[in-house]
Design a protein around this motif. Sequence first.
Motif, PDB file in Angstrom:
ATOM      1  N   TRP A 157      20.685 -40.879   0.903  1.00 14.11           N
ATOM      2  CA  TRP A 157      20.733 -39.455   0.550  1.00 14.11           C
ATOM      3  C   TRP A 157      19.307 -38.937   0.363  1.00 14.11           C
ATOM      4  O   TRP A 157      18.512 -39.530  -0.354  1.00 14.11           O
ATOM      5  N   VAL A 158      19.027 -37.789   1.009  1.00 12.30           N
ATOM      6  CA  VAL A 158      17.676 -37.234   1.011  1.00 12.30           C
ATOM      7  C   VAL A 158      17.705 -35.809   0.475  1.00 12.30           C
ATOM      8  O   VAL A 158      18.443 -34.955   0.989  1.00 12.30           O
ATOM      9  N   TYR A 159      16.891 -35.567  -0.569  1.00 14.26           N
ATOM     10  CA  TYR A 159      16.752 -34.233  -1.172  1.00 14.26           C
ATOM     11  C   TYR A 159      15.305 -33.773  -0.966  1.00 14.26           C
ATOM     12  O   TYR A 159      14.455 -33.995  -1.831  1.00 14.26           O
ATOM     13  N   PRO A 160      14.975 -33.116   0.163  1.00 14.33           N
ATOM     14  CA  PRO A 160      13.575 -32.792   0.462  1.00 14.33           C
ATOM     15  C   PRO A 160      13.044 -31.560  -0.250  1.00 14.33           C
ATOM     16  O   PRO A 160      11.847 -31.258  -0.153  1.00 14.33           O
ATOM     17  N   ASP A 195      21.358 -42.252  10.025  1.00 12.05           N
ATOM     18  CA  ASP A 195      21.766 -43.029   8.846  1.00 12.05           C
ATOM     19  C   ASP A 195      21.588 -42.256   7.537  1.00 12.05           C
ATOM     20  O   ASP A 195      21.736 -42.842   6.455  1.00 12.05           O
ATOM     21  N   TYR A 196      21.265 -40.955   7.611  1.00 13.46           N
ATOM     22  CA  TYR A 196      20.890 -40.209   6.419  1.00 13.46           C
ATOM     23  C   TYR A 196      21.843 -39.036   6.187  1.00 13.46           C
ATOM     24  O   TYR A 196      22.475 -38.502   7.109  1.00 13.46           O
ATOM     25  N   TYR A 197      21.889 -38.629   4.924  1.00  8.34           N
ATOM     26  CA  TYR A 197      22.573 -37.395   4.543  1.00  8.34           C
ATOM     27  C   TYR A 197      21.524 -36.489   3.903  1.00  8.34           C
ATOM     28  O   TYR A 197      20.972 -36.814   2.844  1.00  8.34           O
ATOM     29  N   PRO A 256      20.709 -45.409  -1.717  1.00  6.33           N
ATOM     30  CA  PRO A 256      19.402 -44.875  -2.124  1.00  6.33           C
ATOM     31  C   PRO A 256      19.436 -43.341  -2.163  1.00  6.33           C
ATOM     32  O   PRO A 256      20.016 -42.706  -1.275  1.00  6.33           O
ATOM     33  N   TYR A 257      18.802 -42.772  -3.172  1.00  7.43           N
ATOM     34  CA  TYR A 257      18.650 -41.323  -3.308  1.00  7.43           C
ATOM     35  C   TYR A 257      17.151 -41.026  -3.374  1.00  7.43           C
ATOM     36  O   TYR A 257      16.450 -41.523  -4.261  1.00  7.43           O
TER      37      TYR A 257
END
Length: 740
Positions: free
Chosen positions: A250-253, A273-275, A337-338
């Motif tokens: 999980w990606v919070y840019p 492979d990412y959200y 992973p976050y």
Amino acid sequence: MQLPVRLLLLSLLLGFSACNVTKHLQPGQTLYDGAKLKIETPEKGSTKNLKTELKALVRPKPNKSILGVRYKLYFYYLAGEPKGKGLRYWVRNKLGEPPVLASDMNVEKNRKILENHLQNKGYFQATVAADTVQKMKFTTAVFDAATGPQYTIRNVYYPIDSSDISKKIQQISKHSRLKPGKPYDLDVIKAERDRIDNRLKNQGYYYYNPDYILNKVDSTVGKHQVDMYLGIKKGTPINDLQVYRINNIWVYPNYTLAKDSMLGAAPAIPYQDYYIIDPDHKFRLNTFKKMLVFHKGDKYSRREHNQSLSRLMNMGTFKFVKARFEEVDTNGNYLDPYYFMTPLPRQSYKAEVTGLTKSNNATGTEVSIGWTNRNAFRGAEQFSINAFGGLETQVYGGQSDNTARLGLETNLYFPRIIGPFGFASKSDFVPKTRFNLRYEYYDRTDQYTLNSYTGSFGYVWKTNIKIEHQLNILNLNYVHPQRIAPSFQVALDTDITLRRSIEPQFILGPSYNYNYSSNNQPNNKKDNFYFNANVDVPGNLLGVFAGTQFNKEKRGQGKFFNTIFAQYARVELDGRYYRRVGDIKHKNNILASRLLLGVGVPYGNSDALPFIKSFFIGGVNDLRAFRARTLGPGTYYAPNEIKASYIPDQPGDMKLLASSELRAKLVSIINGAVFVDAGNIWTLKADPSRPGSQFSSEFLNQIAVGAGLGLRLDLSFLIVRVDLATPIRKPFSTTEKMFD
């Protein structure tokens, strides 16, 4: 008799100053004067290092002094007791320090610390006795240590059960820091536990902890030896000894605390492979695939964990980056992973005003205004524009000459390789593609006006924090004179060197730069190194098309945009060695040595190096005892360079520079330096206009030497340097001055 009298007076003055601070002490008080250590050991060899270790553990430290003068304590009492903030407050708290009294020294506590340290180093039978000695108003702590024999390691046994983690520990024991025959050392034991922890973390053991390793020591085996038994502690949680794999990423840019609750409800967009959770769409979805190392199904690895964080921070787009791993409630051992990234402001501005003075009697000012976009195309691209301008006045022989500069420079960095080939990197730094364009207008009022255009396209990548590579696939330099004053044209017609400095020039071709610096990574090593290599080989492709590559008869006839293009090979090597003088507490005492070698060979379409690619010597960052860029080449000396209406730089095809500088801390933020510089430049071919310039077997007799003293004001964020140098040996035969 005069010198001994002066030394006596100085000694009396220092003694008076040292005693003077004691008058402020209360009855019964004495100043703590430090500790003295005596070590008795049956071990052969010097005890100097052991004594240094022990002395560093004693607390508190006495008041700082120079030649016995407690200067900080003197300033403390000089300022009195200020009632508010002001000069006296600053003197008392910045320049001064309060007295360190003997009563501040807990002798018994320090004795136990020293004894414990010796036992941790393998001196199991060590004892330390402590006492104090008072002399006048000063008290010294005295410690007598009897170490006894130092125990060594006989055997090291690792866990032998059949569990997976025990097998892993057995496999990684080959590189153990615990070696038979080495002294017992608690610090080494802890380092070995951390090494095992790091290796296991890199193999998927996310929850493993170094405290899970138990090290039993048997000191009864005789001959002052020990056997060590390493094993997993009983009661260690079973889940903490399992291998974990990566599940969803999980990606919070665009994360901030203010948006934390809103982001939880924002839709997650799947990409490979990412959200990605980016409701404002500030970044393209493919921005992070080169930054985040983990993929779904991978084993957890601390190395890759840290590598992803380093890559994200080194992009220059984010202010804060953090990662959180949460266990997934599924069959098997999985982690989600976050990644939370807080961006820097997308745009920033800067303005700089600089005053300058040069060794050629030029003074002036320069102004620059810059703008940067840290996410130009929603892919963390760095785009910057910088406009600059300056005015400079040069005074010579009662006359003056004015110079004006105006220019614009742009840089664009993509956090990836743009090209027909792939580039895989396991570094903490993401490879970058760089585009650069620069224009400069240069007007010397009474002489000429130049237009300069430069541009480049290439790649920048780092193998690690110490090593950086720069490969410019395309380098372009174009210099075109727009105006030449008639009076200056007369000088150009008679001086080929001066003419080369402003003639039209076109340079097109690749270049490569390699840089290594061990100081890029903070360390306490005694020796550090710096090395830079630059290779420049332009004009070959143009030479093939123009037919000048192998045809000497066409030399100088090849043109591009109606301008003769340059062909040459240029190599410059710059090596530096930094040796710390003394122990770690004297880390500012450095012997810095430098050796620079450079050579440029024109060929094909050129019979001389372009002026802007030639070698020069002399000046504040070079051979400091001689005027900037005017020494040499060889034994040549231009007698008109100070008297005439211009001061031409002297170019060469080869350069040799060596220097050595001893730097030492004098007081507080002030450092001193003593240095010696030596070197010269030469031409590869004879130059009739500059006799004595050609390199020959007599080059050692043509080396210029200078020496001097310097001061360094080290403010951490700014270093102010002042050097005073004088020539010791001149390569030219003249009595005229060549230095400031």
